[in-house]
Design a protein around this motif. Structure first.
Motif, short mmCIF file in Angstrom:
data_model
loop_
_atom_site.label_atom_id
_atom_site.label_comp_id
_atom_site.label_asym_id
_atom_site.label_seq_id
_atom_site.Cartn_x
_atom_site.Cartn_y
_atom_site.Cartn_z
N ASP A 180 0.81 -1.22 0.00
CA ASP A 180 0.00 0.00 0.00
C ASP A 180 0.85 1.27 0.00
O ASP A 180 0.48 2.26 -0.63
CB ASP A 180 -0.92 0.02 1.23
CG ASP A 180 -2.18 -0.77 0.99
OD1 ASP A 180 -2.29 -1.37 -0.09
OD2 ASP A 180 -3.05 -0.78 1.89
N TYR A 181 1.97 1.24 0.72
CA TYR A 181 2.73 2.49 0.82
C TYR A 181 3.33 2.93 -0.52
O TYR A 181 3.70 4.09 -0.69
CB TYR A 181 3.80 2.44 1.93
CG TYR A 181 4.79 1.31 1.87
CD1 TYR A 181 5.86 1.33 1.00
CD2 TYR A 181 4.67 0.24 2.74
CE1 TYR A 181 6.78 0.30 0.97
CE2 TYR A 181 5.59 -0.79 2.73
CZ TYR A 181 6.64 -0.77 1.84
OH TYR A 181 7.54 -1.79 1.82
N VAL A 201 0.54 4.87 -1.90
CA VAL A 201 0.53 6.15 -1.19
C VAL A 201 1.60 7.07 -1.77
O VAL A 201 1.35 8.25 -2.03
CB VAL A 201 0.74 5.95 0.33
CG1 VAL A 201 0.92 7.29 1.01
CG2 VAL A 201 -0.42 5.19 0.93
N PRO A 236 14.36 -0.05 10.73
CA PRO A 236 14.15 0.59 12.03
C PRO A 236 13.34 -0.27 12.99
O PRO A 236 13.45 -0.11 14.20
CB PRO A 236 13.37 1.87 11.68
CG PRO A 236 12.84 1.66 10.32
CD PRO A 236 13.78 0.72 9.63
N ARG A 237 12.53 -1.21 12.45
CA ARG A 237 11.74 -2.06 13.34
C ARG A 237 12.65 -2.95 14.17
O ARG A 237 12.37 -3.26 15.31
CB ARG A 237 10.77 -2.92 12.53
CG ARG A 237 9.58 -2.14 12.04
CD ARG A 237 8.86 -2.86 10.94
NE ARG A 237 9.70 -3.00 9.75
CZ ARG A 237 9.27 -3.48 8.60
NH1 ARG A 237 8.04 -3.88 8.48
NH2 ARG A 237 10.08 -3.56 7.57
N ALA A 273 -0.59 -0.37 6.64
CA ALA A 273 0.22 -0.70 5.47
C ALA A 273 0.52 0.52 4.62
O ALA A 273 1.23 0.43 3.64
CB ALA A 273 -0.50 -1.76 4.63
N SER A 274 -0.04 1.67 5.00
CA SER A 274 0.09 2.85 4.15
C SER A 274 1.37 3.64 4.37
O SER A 274 1.72 4.50 3.58
CB SER A 274 -1.10 3.80 4.36
OG SER A 274 -2.27 3.20 3.88
N LEU A 275 2.05 3.35 5.48
CA LEU A 275 3.29 4.08 5.75
C LEU A 275 4.50 3.21 5.48
O LEU A 275 4.52 2.02 5.82
CB LEU A 275 3.29 4.55 7.21
CG LEU A 275 2.34 5.71 7.50
CD1 LEU A 275 1.98 5.79 8.96
CD2 LEU A 275 2.96 7.02 7.03
N ASP A 276 5.48 3.80 4.84
CA ASP A 276 6.71 3.08 4.53
C ASP A 276 7.47 2.82 5.84
O ASP A 276 7.82 3.77 6.55
CB ASP A 276 7.55 3.94 3.57
CG ASP A 276 8.75 3.18 3.04
OD1 ASP A 276 9.28 2.32 3.77
OD2 ASP A 276 9.17 3.46 1.91
N PRO A 277 7.72 1.54 6.17
CA PRO A 277 8.30 1.23 7.48
C PRO A 277 9.72 1.76 7.72
O PRO A 277 10.13 1.85 8.87
CB PRO A 277 8.31 -0.31 7.51
CG PRO A 277 8.22 -0.72 6.08
CD PRO A 277 7.43 0.33 5.40
N VAL A 278 10.45 2.13 6.67
CA VAL A 278 11.84 2.51 6.90
C VAL A 278 12.09 4.01 7.01
O VAL A 278 13.21 4.43 7.26
CB VAL A 278 12.79 1.92 5.82
CG1 VAL A 278 12.69 0.41 5.80
CG2 VAL A 278 12.52 2.51 4.47
N TYR A 279 11.04 4.83 6.83
CA TYR A 279 11.25 6.27 6.97
C TYR A 279 10.48 6.84 8.15
O TYR A 279 9.42 6.33 8.52
CB TYR A 279 10.84 7.00 5.69
CG TYR A 279 11.68 6.63 4.50
CD1 TYR A 279 13.02 7.05 4.43
CD2 TYR A 279 11.18 5.84 3.48
CE1 TYR A 279 13.80 6.70 3.35
CE2 TYR A 279 11.97 5.48 2.40
CZ TYR A 279 13.28 5.92 2.34
OH TYR A 279 14.06 5.58 1.29
N TYR A 317 9.22 6.25 13.96
CA TYR A 317 8.96 5.40 12.80
C TYR A 317 7.55 4.84 12.88
O TYR A 317 6.97 4.76 13.97
CB TYR A 317 9.99 4.27 12.75
CG TYR A 317 11.35 4.75 12.32
CD1 TYR A 317 11.67 4.84 10.97
CD2 TYR A 317 12.30 5.15 13.26
CE1 TYR A 317 12.90 5.31 10.57
CE2 TYR A 317 13.54 5.62 12.85
CZ TYR A 317 13.83 5.70 11.51
OH TYR A 317 15.04 6.16 11.10
N HIS A 335 6.25 1.98 13.01
CA HIS A 335 5.92 0.89 13.93
C HIS A 335 5.75 1.37 15.36
O HIS A 335 5.32 0.62 16.22
CB HIS A 335 6.98 -0.21 13.85
CG HIS A 335 8.30 0.14 14.47
ND1 HIS A 335 9.27 0.83 13.80
CD2 HIS A 335 8.80 -0.10 15.70
CE1 HIS A 335 10.30 1.01 14.59
NE2 HIS A 335 10.05 0.46 15.74
#
Lengths: 325, 334
Positions: A216-217, A220, A314-315, B110-116, B160, B162
Motif C-alpha cells: 500500500d505504501y 501512497v 528501524p523495526r 500498510a500505508s506508511l513506509d516502514p523505513v522512513y 517510525y 511501527h
C-alpha cells in the motif's frame, strides 16, 4: 542497539567451539593410521616397531581424544597452526600466502555479483512481463543450472585461448606483483565465480521488489505525486533491500564453495585449490584449519546479517531497546 | 461546468485486463462533486467504488485503464483540466496528485513506509510540490500534526511507523493528504481497518479538516452508517454502475432502487432484538467479466419484471438530483 550487537557477538563463541569439536571429531573418523600419512611408506618399512612407538608418543597419538583436541585448539589460539603433512611447511606461512589470493578473488566476485544481481533483478521487476524481464529470467535460470566449471572452461577457451585477451590461469606473471598487474588474472575467475551469485541475487531481488511494489505504501507514494524513479528506488528498492541484504550474506558459503571449484579450474593459488590438494593428499592438519577458517568466515557473515538488518530496518534497530506503540 | 463544481465524471469506463479476460470495473459512471461538500460512494465489495476513485488520479494498476469518458477537474487556480487525458504517472497527473487531489487509504498499518520517519513521509508530499526548505517543511508538518491531535508533534516527527498505533497512523495519513491543502480529498474506506471508537474520531477529524480548509471529500465506504454520518450526497454503486444518486435524505428516506432498499434493510440496527432475522440480499454479485443483457441487478431483484431481463434501464431523474437506474420508475415524473 550496541547491547544487541554485543549479545550477538558473544553468541559466536559457543557456536565456534561446537563447530571446532565437530571438525576435530569428524576428521578422526578418516580411516587409516595417522603414522602412515606422516611418514613415507618406504621409510616406514625401514623403521622398527620401537621407533614407530616413539614417533607415536612424540606426535601425541597415544593421548586421549580430549587431550589431543585440547592441544590442537590450544595451539590454534596461540597462533600456531602446525605443519602440513605433505609439504612439511608451516601452515601459517602457507595460509599467509594463499588467503589474500582467495580474499581478493571472493571480494571482487562478490562486489561484481552484488552490483549486477541487484541491478538485473531491479530491472526485471520494474519491467515485469516484458521481453526484458523474460530474457533476464531465462538467463538467470541458465546461470543457476549450468555448473560453474563449465562456464570456467568455456571462458578459458574463448577469452584465453581463442581471443587471447586474458591469461588462462594463475594469479600473476613474473614481476607482476602490483594489484594493477594482477587484475587481468582476476577478471575471468571472479566473473565466473559471480555468475551463479548474480543469477541467485537477481531472482531474489526481482521477487522482493515485486513483493514491495504491491504494498500500500507504494500506492501512497504515487498518490503524493512522486516520480516513478522516486517511487521505485526510494520506497521500492529501499524496502526490497532488507531481505536481499540477508540473502547476499547467507549465500556467502556458496561463494566460498565456488572458490574451491574456480581456483581449481583456473589453477589459481588460493585457499580453495589448497583445500582440494590437501584433501586428495589426506593432509588433515590443513583440511582442519581450512574448514575451521571457513566456519569462522560464515559465522562472522551471520553476525554481519544481524548488524545490517538492524541498520536497514528501524523495526529491528529500535525494537530491541524501545517499546513499539 | 458550474462554478461550484470541482470534479465532474462523465460516462467513465475503466477496464482491467486479467489474463485474457476483460473486467469492466467501472462502467458508464457520471457524477458531479460540489465544492466543499462530501459525496459518498457506497456499494458491496467489488462494485467498482474504489476503482472509480482511483481512476480520477489514474492511480490504477498496470493492467487497468480508462477506456471511455472524461474526468474534468477545476484546479485551485480555477483552471479546467481533463485528467483522463493525462499520461499515467506522467508529469501532468503527478502535479495533481497530492497537491490538488489527495487520497487516504483503507489500511493505515500498510500505508506508511516502514523505513522512513513519519514526519519525513508527510514532508515528502510538501517538498515534491512546493519550493521550500526542509526546515520550513518540518515546521509546517509539526503544526499540522498538532492540529490533528498528535501529542508532542515535534518529538513524534522523528518516530517510525511501527511506533504508532492504527488510529495515530490514520491521522498521519490524513496529515500526508492535507499538507498541501488539496482541493479534493478522496478517502478510500478510511475507517474500515480501525476500532469503532477510533473510527468516530477519524471521521470527526475529517469533518473538522473539511470545515477548516473547505475541502471537497469523496468518501468511499461500504458502511451505510458512515455515509449517513458524513455525506451530503450519495452514489450507490452496483457492478460498476451508479444505480441511485441523490441527496442523503433522498436516498435514505425515500430510496427508490430495489438494491438501495435491500442494502438499507441489511444494516444491523442496535436494539433490533436477538430473534430478529437480519435481511440479506439473495444471491451473489455476478462476474464482472461476463457480458449481460438487461439490468445487472435483475437476478437478485425482488421486484424484477419481464422487461428487466432484456432491456438495460436508463437513468431516470425523479426530483432534482435524485436519479435512479430502474425500469420501475421509467416513464414516471420526467
Amino acid at each position: 542497539m550496541f547491547k544487541y550487537f554485543g549479545i550477538r557477538l558473544l553468541a559466536l563463541i559457543p557456536k565456534l567451539f561446537i563447530i571446532s569439536i565437530i571438525i576435530f571429531l569428524g576428521l578422526q573418523l578418516v580411516p587409516g593410521d595417522p603414522i602412515s600419512r606422516t611418514v613415507p611408506p618406504d621409510k616406514l618399512a625401514e623403521m622398527d616397531e620401537e621407533k614407530v612407538a616413539l614417533l607415536r608418543e612424540k606426535l601425541g597419538l597415544n593421548d586421549t581424544l580430549f587431550e589431543r583436541y585440547g592441544k590442537w585448539i590450544g595451539d590454534i589460539f596461540k597462533g600456531d597452526f602446525g605443519y602440513s603433512l605433505s609439504t612439511h611447511g608451516e601452515i601459517n606461512k602457507i595460509i599467509a600466502n594463499r588467503l589474500p589470493a582467495t580474499l581478493e578473488l571472493a571480494a571482487i566476485g562478490l562486489l561484481f555479483a552484488t552490483i549486477f544481481g541487484l541491478l538485473f533483478g531491479f530491472i526485471s521487476a520494474i519491467k515485469q512481463r516484458t521481453p526484458i524481464d523474460y530474457s533476464l529470467t531465462t538467463l538467470g535460470i541458465i546461470g543457476i543450472s549450468v555448473p560453474q566449471f563449465f562456464f570456467g572452461l568455456l571462458a578459458i577457451l574463448f577469452f584465453g585461448i581463442t581471443l587471447k585477451w586474458l591469461p588462462v590461469g594463475g594469479r600473476m606473471g613474473v614481476g607482476e606483483q602490483a594489484f594493477f598487474d594482477r587484475i587481468q588474472y582476476l577478471v575471468l575467475p571472479s566473473f565466473i565465480l559471480g555468475i551463479v551469485y548474480i543469477a541467485t541475487l537477481m531472482r531474489y531481488t526481482r521477487g522482493s521488489m515485486l513483493d514491495v511494489m504491491g504494498k500500500d505504501y507504494i500506492k501512497v507514494a504515487r498518490s503524493k505525486g512522486l516520480s516513478e524513479v522516486n517511487v521505485n528506488i526510494k520506497h521500492g528498492f529501499r524496502n526490497a533491500l532488507i531481505p536481499i541484504m540477508v540473502i547476499i550474506i547467507m549465500r556467502l558459503p556458496y561463494l566460498v564453495a565456488g572458490t574451491v571449484i574456480i581456483e581449481t579450474v583456473f589453477n589459481y593459488p588460493g585457499m580453495g585449490s589448497m583445500l582440494v590438494f590437501a584433501i586428495s593428499g589426506t593432509d588433515l592438519p590443513i583440511v582442519m584449519i581450512t574448514t575451521l577458517l571457513i566456519a569462522v568466515v560464515i559465522l562472522l557473515a551471520s553476525f554481519l546479517v544481524d548488524v545490517l538488518s538492524a541498520l536497514l530496518d528501524p523495526r529491528i534497530r529500535l525494537g530491541s531497546d524501545k517499546e513499539g506503540a | 461546468m458550474n462554478k461550484d463544481i470541482v470534479l465532474k465524471l462523465e460516462n467513465l469506463q475503466t477496464k482491467f485486463k486479467v489474463g485474457k479476460r476483460i473486467v469492466h470495473a467501472v462502467n458508464d459512471v457520471s457524477f458531479e462533486l460540489k465544492s466543499g461538500t462530501t459525496l459518498g460512494v457506497v456499494g458491496e465489495s467489488g462494485c467498482g467504488k474504489s476503482v472509480t476513485a482511483h481512476s480520477v488520479i489514474q492511480l490504477l494498476p498496470k493492467n487497468g485503464m480508462i477506456t471511455k469518458g472524461s474526468v474534468t477537474y477545476r484546479s485551485k487556480a480555477g483552471e479546467l483540466m481533463e485528467l483522463s487525458s493525462y499520461k499515467r504517472n506522467g508529469k501532468d497527473i503527478r502535479q495533481i496528485r497530492g497537491q490538488e487531489i489527495a487520497m487516504i487509504f483503507q489500511d493505515p498499518m500498510a500505508s506508511l513506509d516502514p523505513v522512513y520517519k513519519i514526519g519525513s513521509q508527510i514532508a515528502e508530499n510538501l517538498l515534491e510540490h512546493e519550493k521550500i526548505s526542509k526546515k520550513e517543511a518540518r515546521a509546517r508538518v509539526v503544526k499540522l500534526l498538532d492540529e490533528l491531535g498528535i501529542p508532542e508533534p515535534d518529538k513524534r516527527y522523528d518516530d517510525y511507523p511501527h511506533q504508532f498505533s492504527g488510529g495515530m497512523k490514520q491521522r498521519v495519513m490524513i496529515a500526508t493528504a492535507m499538507i498541501c491543502n488539496p482541493n479534493i480529498l478522496i478517502a478510500d474506506e478510511p475507517t474500515t481497518a480501525l476500532d469503532v471508537t477510533i473510527q468516530a474520531q477519524i471521521l470527526q477529524l475529517m469533518n473538522e479538516v473539511q470545515k477548516e480548509h473547505g475541502t471537497s471529500i469523496i468518501m468511499i465506504t461500504h458502511n451505510m452508517g458512515i455515509i449517513a454520518e458524513t455525506c451530503d450526497e450519495v452514489a450507490v454503486m452496483y457492478m460498476g454502475k451508479i444505480v441511485e444518486f441523490g441527496l442523503i435524505e433522498q436516498v435514505f428516506n425515500d430510496s427508490k432502487h430495489p438494491y438501495t432498499k435491500a442494502l438499507l434493510k441489511s444494516v444491523p440496527v442496535l436494539g433490533l432484538g436477538k430473534g430478529t432475522k437480519l435481511e440479506s440480499i439473495r444471491g451473489t454479485t455476478p462476474d464482472a467479466s461476463d457480458a449481460y443483457e438487461g439490468c445487472v441487478f435483475e437476478p437478485r431483484c425482488d421486484s424484477a419484471m419481464a422487461i428487466c431481463k432484456s432491456v438495460e434501464p436508463g437513468e431516470t431523474c425523479l426530483a432534482d438530483a435524485h436519479c435512479v437506474r430502474c425500469h420501475l420508475y421509467e416513464g414516471g415524473s420526467k
